[in-house]
Design an enzyme around this catalytic site. Structure first.
Site, mmCIF file in Angstrom:
data_model
loop_
_atom_site.group_PDB
_atom_site.id
_atom_site.type_symbol
_atom_site.label_atom_id
_atom_site.label_comp_id
_atom_site.label_asym_id
_atom_site.label_seq_id
_atom_site.Cartn_x
_atom_site.Cartn_y
_atom_site.Cartn_z
ATOM 1 N N ASP A 120 -4.530 -5.368 -8.907
ATOM 2 C CA ASP A 120 -4.465 -6.014 -10.225
ATOM 3 C C ASP A 120 -3.562 -5.204 -11.156
ATOM 4 O O ASP A 120 -2.799 -5.762 -11.947
ATOM 5 C CB ASP A 120 -5.869 -6.118 -10.830
ATOM 6 C CG ASP A 120 -6.862 -6.738 -9.861
ATOM 7 O OD1 ASP A 120 -6.456 -7.652 -9.123
ATOM 8 O OD2 ASP A 120 -8.015 -6.284 -9.832
ATOM 9 N N ASP B 291 -11.976 0.332 -12.309
ATOM 10 C CA ASP B 291 -10.743 -0.446 -12.119
ATOM 11 C C ASP B 291 -9.741 -0.218 -13.249
ATOM 12 O O ASP B 291 -8.531 -0.212 -13.023
ATOM 13 C CB ASP B 291 -11.052 -1.955 -12.102
ATOM 14 C CG ASP B 291 -11.932 -2.392 -10.939
ATOM 15 O OD1 ASP B 291 -12.439 -1.515 -10.222
ATOM 16 O OD2 ASP B 291 -12.110 -3.610 -10.774
ATOM 17 N N GLY C 141 0.820 -1.215 0.000
ATOM 18 C CA GLY C 141 0.000 0.000 0.000
ATOM 19 C C GLY C 141 0.849 1.258 0.000
ATOM 20 O O GLY C 141 1.749 1.408 -0.837
HETATM 21 O O1 KDG Z 1 -9.461 -6.293 -7.617
HETATM 22 C C1 KDG Z 1 -10.616 -5.652 -8.123
HETATM 23 C C2 KDG Z 1 -11.715 -6.623 -8.037
HETATM 24 O O2 KDG Z 1 -12.018 -6.752 -6.689
HETATM 25 C C3 KDG Z 1 -12.966 -6.245 -8.696
HETATM 26 O O3 KDG Z 1 -12.789 -5.898 -10.040
HETATM 27 C C4 KDG Z 1 -14.009 -7.300 -8.609
HETATM 28 O O4 KDG Z 1 -12.983 -9.389 -9.006
HETATM 29 C C5 KDG Z 1 -13.592 -8.694 -8.254
HETATM 30 C C6 KDG Z 1 -13.987 -9.197 -6.939
HETATM 31 O O5 KDG Z 1 -14.277 -10.350 -6.850
HETATM 32 O O6 KDG Z 1 -14.006 -8.450 -5.979
#
Ligand code: KDG
Length: 324
Positions: A266, A302, A236
């Site tokens: 991601d 995202d 972080g």
């Molecule tokens: O990392 C981002 C994801 O959290 C989001 O796009 C949705 O895959 C997802 C989840 O299961 O939370």
């Protein structure tokens, strides 16, 4: 069962998981009072595929969506980003998974999932095209797929085994989702995937929870004992660190004005993998990961602010201050 038609370049990377439609309250608002929502694509492994495609790589996403309207929108959105969706299957009897969320920063974001019984959770081993895995360099999977359903976990494990047999790298991001499993259940569900993974990309809080230790370095050892040869920990605001068991690297976070942190992990994975496969320079890969993650946080969705290769290189060269 139908396939989403597309033709992509020979892939560098394959990601496997659940593609979701996300409705984001804009402007930020509690979900009970929000009236305006923006609809776009989400899902951890989709985000990684888009991040890699933006950075100029061939990226294939494998997963399932429904034959509903969102099952058309999601692959179209991924394709528009340059992701090869020709291996996305469409289930006629189950809906595409949905997230409805706030885009808050500085207070807990409200996130509502509508993914129980989704097409994505019906992923099964037969959905994995092993020929594509055999041609690619690297496969990325997250722990979300391992806890979505028994068949999705079997598919992820099958892909992981095939990837390793073909000599591909395999990264695993635990991505704990407490609404899908307890930590204890996740640890069990991840066991085989951890044994196949060559690289772990994990947040510090998830690493310490899974390894049952308050110490991040000990948590990294826990992952290495399970088979990985590189453990990359996202810290972080403290940046990121990595170890291969004998050497350690670390780098600070990249400062930006944060709009929404969801999806930044991601983005980190995409930036790290992209740079790692250039020449295996771990410190440079950490820098690329932290900058990519920081940029992703400058927009609510995202994927919107994921950098192009030119953007990333300019920032890494010190030419652009993303806070302006
Ligand atoms: O990392 C981002 C994801 O959290 C989001 O796009 C949705 O895959 C997802 C989840 O299961 O939370």
């Amino acid at each position: 069962m139908t396939h989403v038609q597309d033709r992509g370049a020979r892939p560098d990377f394959v990601t496997i998981g659940e593609a979701l439609a996300v409705f984001i309250a804009e402007p930020p608002a509690r979900l009970a009072t929000a009236s305006d929502f923006r609809c776009t694509v989400a899902g951890a492994e989709c985000n990684v595929a888009v991040g890699l495609a933006r950075l100029g790589h061939g990226a294939v996403f494998m997963g399932r969506v429904g034959t509903d309207a969102l099952g058309e929108m999601v692959p179209r959105g991924l394709r528009a980003e340059g992701v090869d969706v020709s291996h996305v299957r469409r289930s006629p009897h189950s809906p595409t998974g949905v997230i409805i969320r706030d885009s808050a920063y500085g207070r807990p974001a409200e996130v509502a999932y509508y993914r129980t019984g989704s097409a994505g959770s019906e992923l099964e081993p037969d959905d994995i095209d092993c020929e594509v895995l055999a041609q690619c360099r690297h496969v990325h999977i997250s722990g979300i797929t391992a806890v979505l359903s028994p068949s999705a976990r079997a598919a992820a494990e099958h892909a992981a085994a095939e990837a390793r047999t073909s000599g591909c790298g395999l990264s695993f991001d635990p991505n704990l989702r407490r609404r899908l499993s307890t930590v204890h259940e996740a640890r069990d569900a991840f066991a085989r995937l951890l044994s196949f993974a060559t690289m772990i990309v994990v947040s510090a809080d998830e690493a310490t929870l899974l390894a049952e230790t308050p110490d991040v370095n000990s948590a990294e050892e826990w992952f290495m004992e399970r088979g990985a040869s590189l453990v990359v920990t996202k810290r972080g605001v403290e940046g990121a660190q990595a170890t291969d068991g004998s050497r350690r690297w670390s780098c600070p976070a990249h400062a930006v004005s944060v709009v929404d942190p969801i999806g930044s992990g991601d983005a980190f994975a995409a930036g790290f993998l992209s740079r790692w496969y250039q020449d295996g320079d771990c410190l440079a890969a950490l820098r690329a990961g932290t900058v990519t993650a920081a940029l992703a946080m400058t927009s609510a969705a995202d994927i919107d602010a994921l950098p192009t290769r030119a953007d990333l290189e300019a920032i890494l060269a010190g030419g652009i201050d993303a806070r302006r």
